[in-house]
Structure formats: structure tokens, C-alpha cells
Design a protein around this motif. Structure first.
Motif, short mmCIF file in Angstrom:
data_model
loop_
_atom_site.label_atom_id
_atom_site.label_comp_id
_atom_site.label_asym_id
_atom_site.label_seq_id
_atom_site.Cartn_x
_atom_site.Cartn_y
_atom_site.Cartn_z
N ARG A 774 3.44 -1.34 0.60
CA ARG A 774 2.58 -0.25 0.46
C ARG A 774 2.08 0.31 1.80
O ARG A 774 1.01 1.34 2.06
CB ARG A 774 1.16 -0.78 -0.19
N GLY A 775 2.36 -0.32 2.83
CA GLY A 775 2.02 0.04 4.19
C GLY A 775 2.30 -0.98 5.14
O GLY A 775 2.96 -2.17 5.10
N LYS A 776 1.83 -0.52 6.62
CA LYS A 776 2.58 -1.36 7.73
C LYS A 776 1.09 -1.28 8.54
O LYS A 776 0.30 -0.32 8.71
CB LYS A 776 3.45 -0.73 8.43
N ILE A 777 0.75 -2.45 9.19
CA ILE A 777 -0.20 -2.47 10.43
C ILE A 777 0.31 -3.00 11.45
O ILE A 777 1.11 -4.08 11.41
CB ILE A 777 -1.39 -3.33 9.68
N LEU A 778 -0.24 -2.71 12.69
CA LEU A 778 0.06 -3.30 14.06
C LEU A 778 -0.75 -4.38 14.26
O LEU A 778 -2.19 -4.37 14.01
CB LEU A 778 0.07 -2.18 15.03
#
Ligand code: ANZ
Ligand code: ZN
Length: 823
Positions: A774-778
Motif C-alpha cells: 500500500r505504500g513505501k516510506i524512506l
């Protein structure tokens, strides 16, 4: 922006390298030495890209090692005597010398255009007097030490080349050069006693850790060591014995006949009066058979009973003696004890001539019935019908049986080699004359060293007639005896070209020395060759001969080392349209044409990019186009920013964001990769792929419009140019120069990589909800689970998925993935 036009820069840099003598190697230096050698060519024609591959590989190694701080010796020369040049010259109706030097000139200009970093001051040409004088000297040294001798023997004769050939030059019964079926002749010829060195040539293979296994195996098989015993069989009714060689003394009780080679003089001695006439018919028939086919495993076994019997020394049985076509005169003793139950050839023969088959080695799994055998049982097993040895495992018994044979006085332990002495005389013109004379009073007299070279006359009718052309030249032939001053005749045969090439690597060390072939101290400094590069076709020819000559010169005190080549690399061939390149197939790709079209840098880079260099590869026009596009893109990237970074230093590099960090990391990762690819086994194709990857990253960075990080770009362009330079040295020099450097890039150091730049400090974490991405984070590397969770839940996209749901479970895979399970 400056355009990439190879023709404008390549010749220019080649001239500068030449003028500055950058590739001339000092005889001694503070630096560690590195002797890098490529197999030198026959100048029998001009070069195609297949030859060029050899030299390009060598050049990458040489340039890389120079940059790594070694004193690199990288010489070049020509194997200029011999059949290839002579045959081509005859075909082209021109004197071999003219033809050879014409080709040398063309080859040299071809190579110069490719930008290979040879030390041309050390050029060696084997057909020059200053070289072959020392080839003749080597002959004399062998002669003086009993290692060169003349004997009459059955020899291989090539009816097309009109000369004898060494065994190594006969491949599957055909001439190695022209493919014609080889025939036999009885001739008196000169030999080098390489068999004296068989054991050392075999044992020292173990020391050659830097050689490919397949080449070592080929040499091992060629030397062909067999251990066993020689056993004597008394002849019934004659006061004589027949000596045989066997590797299976454990089968002695199973011998039911004997067989002798057709060429053996024993045949005449043994045959009974009444069978003489028929024998000569049989011998005539065999003499027409091809010797290589005749003795192959599959060939029809044929023989003739001599009317005579031998006595088996252990069973005392009478056994018939045959002459048989599958026995080689030159191997072992030229006679065998035949054991049909345990040797397939003997089995076939026994079936054909109705001879008894007696099992003496039984299969421990299931007992053998001799009457039902369909093929020989060649494995080990339990000894039976073997007197004192019954019940013993055959492999275990071998040593004891040999002891028994020795004790009984019927034979002894013996070692045999397949290797034969090296036949070095040739009945052709274009070679070094063999430096001996024949005197009526003194016999064979070697030419004294002070009278060397025995010059090869130029004005000679050299068309091959089967007779040495020099024997028709009265002026050459008639001389005086160095011993007694009386009339004498010169040897008219010339030396095999493999003699010339068996020592050329020593001459590169002192190519111009006049009173010696080489200087001992210099040679001991430079040798052994650190890296030798060439074709696998020389595995049992040049590579074996060179090892032999090195060992001889070592033993005579001229050299301190015993092996000439420490590391060997055998490159694959280049095919075109599915075939090996050859003029006759008309599928030759000329380097000159490719250079005209794309430039030398593209040619070099493409040849190495095609495939791992040890593999065969197929030439592709699309392939070279692709590499050319890559070099253009790289050039354009560099020159698009060159004015901006020209006066910038690669210092105090501040990395503002991720894209800058990524770019710098890529640079240092690629430096590391290419270094390892070169060091760890010549992986030039993947090294070039690394350069392409780095260039792509540079494009990407430049394409996103932003404020450029100039110190970073300066560092990148500098280092990229350095690691590009072995592959595309002309382009690299040009860029290096345009960056404002006053040095030549060939004299620069290979860049090291910055370990800290390799570190990744941010990672992308994938967020899944109920298993769906559902998404990516750094996040910073090694961030703990709590903080990652917080970041995820604060992320607007993620939080919208979580709205109104209950979080049941959270699973975190460090630095990779966060899986949130909701209901
Ligand atoms: C009896 C025997 C019994 C053998 C057995 C083999 C198996 P390598 O390994 O190649 O050295 N041989 C000896 N001299 C020969 C010659 N001049 N021409 C043809 N064959 C020859 O092979 C050695 C074996 O080849 C020897 O051992 C001999 O046959 C045969 F069950 O002796 B044997
Ligand atoms: Zn004499």
C-alpha cells in the motif's frame, strides 16, 4: 558542445604516447615487475578481429597493471619463419622474406591504430639473423649435451606441405596446418630429446596453479605416463625372449596369445619358413592402412599367425604369436601379452581368430562365465586361476605381483610415456638452417658458435619438392669442416618454427644483445612471465616445447627458473555467421574497417563486451553499434558539464540529498566492482557493463533539472575517466586533458574507492496492509520498529487505509518491510 569524432583524437594520442615513449619499459625500476605477454602472430597474412581479441585482452591487463604501479613489460613480435608464411608467399608468387616483412608492416600499423600499449623498442622478429643466430645457438647447446640427435625412423609426412611433421603437429591423422592426411616415410631426421624431460614436464604441471585445468590435462594426456611392468616371454624352439610392456601384470595368468607390431624387426625373426610368403602379403596390406586409424579402438582388428609359440613364464603354457595391426611399434616394446578376457582389443581379436578367453579377474558382484562373455571385463576384481594370487583383490595385488615377477627373474617394474622425441628438421626453405656440417673424415660436426649464424641464403629455388631446397644450392651446401678444414657439406634441413617460438619470451628481455641470446641477470629479474595470453590450440605444441626449452636452459645454468609462464589465460574465438573467421570462408571482419567506422575505442570495448573473454563469441554488427552508442552517450554526458567542472576541484564534497548520495555511492560501487572484475579473473564484460550502469546513473542525475553538485560531478568524471581508460584509452586521454590535467592518463594511478561512500544510509521500507503493498516510506538504516510504525501511521496514504479498522498485528522485517494486519 565538442562532438565525439574518434578519428580526430585517436591518432593524436597514439602519436603522443609514441613521442613520449610512455610504453618503453625500463630494464630495472623501483616498482615491482609485471611481465605481460601475448602469443605473437605468424605474419602470414593480416589481422582480423579474432587475432585482435588476444591483443586487446593483453592491453587491458597491461594498462591496468601500469596504473596499479607495476613496472610492466608488454612486448610484441612475429613468429616469422615457417610454413604458414612460406606457403602464403608461394601462393602469392613472392619471396617469403618479402611477403613476411610486408605483412609485418601491415600488422604493425593495424595494431598501432588499435592503441595497444606495446614497447616497440623490444620488437622481436624470428626470421632476422640477429634472432635466428640464437635459435641456432640453442640447437648447439642441446647437441653438445646429448639432447639433439639424428636418427632414421618412420616419420609423419605431409604430402601437401612436402615436409615431415612432429607428432604434435598431427591432429587426428591430419596436418595441423593444412588438414591433409599425413602419410609415413622412413627418413633420417633431427630430434630434440624431450622424452628425457617427460617426468619433470608432468610433475611440474602441479606447480602451475595459474594455468587452466584443461590445458594441464591436455599436456598430461600427451605425456601419457603409464606404470606397469616389462615381462619377458621365452620363444619356444628359439633361443630368445620377447619383451612386452603391460599396465596389467595382474592378468599375466590370463594371457592366451602374443601380438607384435607389423613394423617390428621381430616379425622377420619369428616367422616360420612356410609362412613367410603369406606374411609379406599381410604386411603389405597393413602398410597401406592409415596408422592412426589402424590403431584406433574401433578399427577392425587384423592379424597373422607367425607359426611360432611363446611360453607364458608363469603358467608355462604354449601360446601363439601373432603380428597384429593394432599394435604400435613406437610404444612400449612394440609387443604385447594379450589377455582377451580383460582387454577389449584383445577380446575382439580373440573372437575373430578363435583364440581362448580365460578369466583371471572375477567380478566380485557376479561371477563371470568366459563362454558367455560379450565384451572384456576391464574393471578390477578378485584374482582367480592365478596360482599364488588367487582370492586377492587385483588392485591390491599389483605391487606384489611386480615383486614376484622381479624375484622370479622374468621381468621388472617399468614406466612408459606416450610422449615421443620432438622431430625438429623440416625439408623446407623458410626456417633457421640447422647448424651442423657433414665431413667425410669427421662425420657430423657442429658449427662453432663464433661462426653463427649459418645464414639462410636468399636467392634459392624454394618451391617444395619434398627435397630440402637448400640441398639444391651448391653455394650454401659446400663448405669446409670446422674441425679438419677438409671439404664438408652443410645440413640442408631447416628447423621447425616451434623451435623459434620456444624461447622468444627470453629474447624480449634483451632484444638487441649481440654477444648473447639474453642476459642472465635481466632474464632472472623479468621471468617468469606473470601473465601469458593466447589460444588453447597451442596446449601441447608451443606451451609444451617452451616448458621443455626453459628446463633445458635452466639445467645448463642459463636460467634460475624452471617454468616460463606463471599464469596462462586462453581466450575464446570470435565467430562470424556461425563460423570461425577465415579468409577462405570470406567471413573475416577487419579491424581497420571497424576503426574507420566506429573508432578503436569502440572496437576494443566491443570485443571485450561480447562475452566473457575465455568464451567463444559471435560477432554482431548490432552489438558494436550498441557499444558505440554507449561511448557517445558517455562522451556527451561528460562534455555537457565539462565547462562547469573544468575549474572545480573534487574536494569538500557535500551531498545535499538522496540523489547525490546515490550517485556517489554508485561511482564508488562501480570502482570497486571493476577492480574486482579485473583482478578476479578477467571479467571484462561485466566491468564494461558496470561502466554503462554508472553512465546511466549520470544521465539520470543530469536529466532531472536541478542545481548541479559540481565537486561531486568533478569527482565522478575524473574517476569514471580513469576506470574507462584501459578499455577506451583515447577517449579517456582526451577527457582527461580537457578536464585541465597536464599529465597523461596512462601515467595516472588506478582510483581507489571510498569505503564510507559505499554505505547505504537510507532504506525504502515497503508497507503492506493485509499482505497487499500500500505504500513505501524512506527511513534511516536500522531504524527501530516503534519509529517505523510511527512513520507509517503518520503517512497520509497509509492512514487512509487504516481508517475505521482495528490493527490486529504488526510484523516488521528490518530495513525491508512492515506488514500491518487489520480487521
Ligand atoms: C596386458 C593387458 C591386460 C593390458 C589387460 C591391458 C589390459 P596404456 O595405458 O596406454 O599405457 N600395449 C602395450 N604396448 C602396446 C603397443 N605398443 N601397442 C598397442 N598396445 C600396447 O596401455 C598399456 C596397455 O596397452 C598394455 O597393458 C598393453 O596391454 C597394451 F587386461 O597388457 B596390456
Ligand atoms: Zn672434418
Amino acid at each position: 558542445m565538442k562532438e565525439y569524432i574518434p578519428s580526430k583524437i585517436e591518432e593524436k594520442w597514439q602519436e603522443i604516447w609514441d613521442k613520449e615513449k610512455v610504453f618503453e619499459t625500463p630494464q630495472r625500476s623501483e616498482k615491482e615487475k609485471f611481465y605481460n605477454l601475448v602469443m605473437f602472430p605468424y605474419p602470414s597474412g593480416t589481422l582480423h578481429v579474432g587475432h585482435v581479441k588476444n591483443y586487446v585482452i593483453g592491453d587491458i591487463v597491461a594498462r591496468y597493471k601500469r596504473m596499479k604501479g607495476y613496472n610492466v613489460l608488454h612486448p610484441f613480435g612475429y613468429d616469422a619463419f615457417g610454413l604458414p608464411a612460406e606457403n602464403a608467399a608461394i601462393k602469392n608468387k613472392i619471396h617469403p622474406e618479402k611477403w613476411t616483412f610486408k605483412n609485418i608492416e601491415i600488422i604493425k600499423s593495424q595494431i598501432k591504430k588499435i592503441g595497444i600499449s606495446y614497447d616497440w623498442a623490444r620488437e622481436v622478429i624470428t626470421c632476422t639473423e640477429s634472432y635466428y643466430k640464437w635459435t641456432q645457438w640453442i640447437f648447439l647447446k642441446l647437441y653438445e649435451n646429448g639432447l639433439a640427435y639424428k636418427k632414421k625412423a618412420a616419420v609423419n609426412w605431409c604430402p601437401s606441405c612436402q615436409t615431415v611433421l612432429a607428432n604434435e603437429q598431427v591432429v587426428d591423422g591430419k596436418c595441423e596446418r593444412c588438414g591433409t592426411e599425413v602419410t609415413m616415410k622412413h627418413l633420417e631426421q633431427w630430434y630434440f630429446k624431450i622424452t628425457d624431460y617427460a617426468e619433470r614436464l608432468l610433475n611440474d604441471l602441479e606447480k602451475l596453479e595459474g594455468w587452466p585445468e584443461n590445458v594441464k590435462t591436455m599436456q598430461k594426456n600427451w605425456i601419457g605416463k603409464s606404470t606397469g611392468a616389462e615381462i619377458e616371454f621365452p620363444v619356444d624352439g628359439l633361443d630368445m625372449k620377447i619383451k612386452i610392456f603391460t599396465t596389467r601384470p595382474d592378468t599375466l595368468w590370463g594371457v592366451t596369445f602374443m601380438a607384435i607390431a607389423p613394423e617390428s624387426p621381430l616379425v622377420e625373426t619369428l616367422v616360420t619358413e612356410d609362412r613367410k610368403e603369406e606374411l609379406s602379403k599381410f604386411l603389405r596390406k597393413v602398410s597401406l592402412e592409415d596408422r592412426f586409424k589402424r590403431t584406433s579402438l574401433e578399427a577392425e582388428k587384423e592379424g597373422f599367425f607367425l607359426g611360432r609359440y611363446a611360453i607364458n613364464p608363469v603358467t608355462k603354457e604354449k601360446i601363439p604369436i601373432y603380428v597384429a595391426n593394432y599394435i604400435l611399434y613406437e610404444y612400449g616394446t612394440g609387443a604385447i601379452m594379450a589377455v582377451p578376457a580383460h582387454d577389449q582389443r584383445d577380446f575382439d581379436f580373440a573372437k575373430k581368430y578363435n583364440l581362448p578367453i580365460r578369466v583371471v579377474i572375477d567380478n566380485p558382484e557376479s561371477s563371470i562365465d568366459a563362454s558367455k562373455m560379450e565384451k572384456a571385463y576391464e574393471e578390477e576384481g578378485v584374482m582367480v586361476n592365478s596360482g599364488p594370487f588367487d582370492g586377492i583383490r587385483s588392485t591390491k595385488a599389483l605391487g606384489k605381483i611386480i615383486e614376484y615377477i622381479e624375484k622370479e627373474g622374468i621381468g621388472n617394474r617399468s614406466v612408459q610415456y606416450k610422449l615421443r622425441d620432438w622431430l625438429i628438421s623440416r625439408q623446407r626453405y623458410w626456417g633457421a638452417p640447422i647448424p651442423v656440417v657433414y665431413c667425410e673424415k669427421c662425420g657430423v660436426v657442429p658449427v662453432p658458435e663464433k661462426d653463427l649464424p649459418v645464414k639462410l641464403p636468399k636467392d634459392v629455388e624454394f618451391l617444395p619438392t619434398g627435397q630440402s631446397p637448400l640441398s639444391l644450392d651448391e653455394q650454401f651446401l659446400n663448405t669446409t669442416c670446422p674441425k679438419c678444414g677438409g671439404p664438408a657439406k652443410r645440413e640442408a634441413d631447416t628447423m621447425d618454427t616451434f623451435v623459434d617460438s620456444s624461447w622468444y619470451y627470453l629474447r624480449y628481455v634483451n632484444p638487441k644483445l649481440e654477444d648473447k641470446p639474453f642476459d642472465k641477470e635481466d632474464v632472472n629479474y623479468w621471468m617468469p612471465v606473470n601473465q601469458y595470453i593466447g589460444g588453447v590450440e597451442h596446449a601441447v605444441l608451443h606451451l609444451l616445447y617452451s616448458r621443455f626449452i626453459t628446463k633445458v636452459l635452466h639445467d645448463l645454468g642459463y636460467l634460475d627458473f624452471e617454468e616460463p609462464f606463471e599464469n596462462l589465460f586462453t581466450q575464446g574465438m570470435i565467430y562470424k555467421d556461425g563460423w570461425k573467421m577465415s579468409k577462405s570462408k570470406g567471413n573475416v571482419v577487419s579491424p581497420d574497417e571497424m576503426i574507420k567506422k566506429y573508432g578503436a575505442d569502440t572496437l576494443r570495448t566491443y570485443i571485450l563486451f561480447m562475452a566473457p573473454p575465455e568464451k567463444d563469441a559471435e560477432w554482431s554488427d548490432a552489438g558494436i553499434e550498441g557499444v558505440n552508442r554507449f561511448l557517445k552517450r558517455l562522451w556527451n554526458n561528460v562534455y555537457s558539464i565539462l565547462p562547469k567542472i573544468k575549474d572545480v576541484k573534487a574536494e569538500n564534497i557535500q551531498l545535499k540529498d538522496k540523489s547525490e548520495k546515490d550517485l556517489r555511492r554508485k561511482l564508488h560501487r562501480i570502482i570497486k566492482k571493476i577492480t574486482e572484475d579485473i583482478e578476479g579473473g578477467f571479467k571484462f564484460n561485466t566491468a564494461i557493463a558496470g561502466l554503462m550502469e554508472l553512465n546511466n546513473s549520470l544521465s539520470e542525475y543530469l536529466n532531472k533539472s536541478r542545481e548541479l553538485n559540481l565537486p561531486l560531478l568533478r569527482e565522478l568524471v575524473e574517476k569514471l575517466t580513469l576506470i574507462l581508460s584501459p578499455f577506451a584509452p583515447h577517449m579517456a586521454e582526451e577527457i582527461w586533458h580537457d578536464l585541465g590535467n597536464e599529465t597523461l592518463i596512462v601515467n595516472e594511478k588506478w582510483p581507489s574507492y571510498d569505503e564510507s561512500a559505499l554505505q547505504v544510509d537510507e532504506v525504502t521500507i515497503i508497507i503492506q496492509i493485509n499482505g497487499k503493498v500500500r505504500g513505501k516510506i524512506l527511513a534511516k538504516v536500522d531504524t527501530n520498529e516503534e519509529d517505523i510504525k510511527k512513520l507509517a501511521f503518520e503517512n497520509p496514504k497509509i492512514s487512509s487505509y487504516l481508517k475505521g479498522k482495528d490493527v490486529v498485528k504488526v510484523i516488521y522485517v528490518k530495513n525491508k518491510l512492515l506488514n500491518i494486519v487489520v480487521k
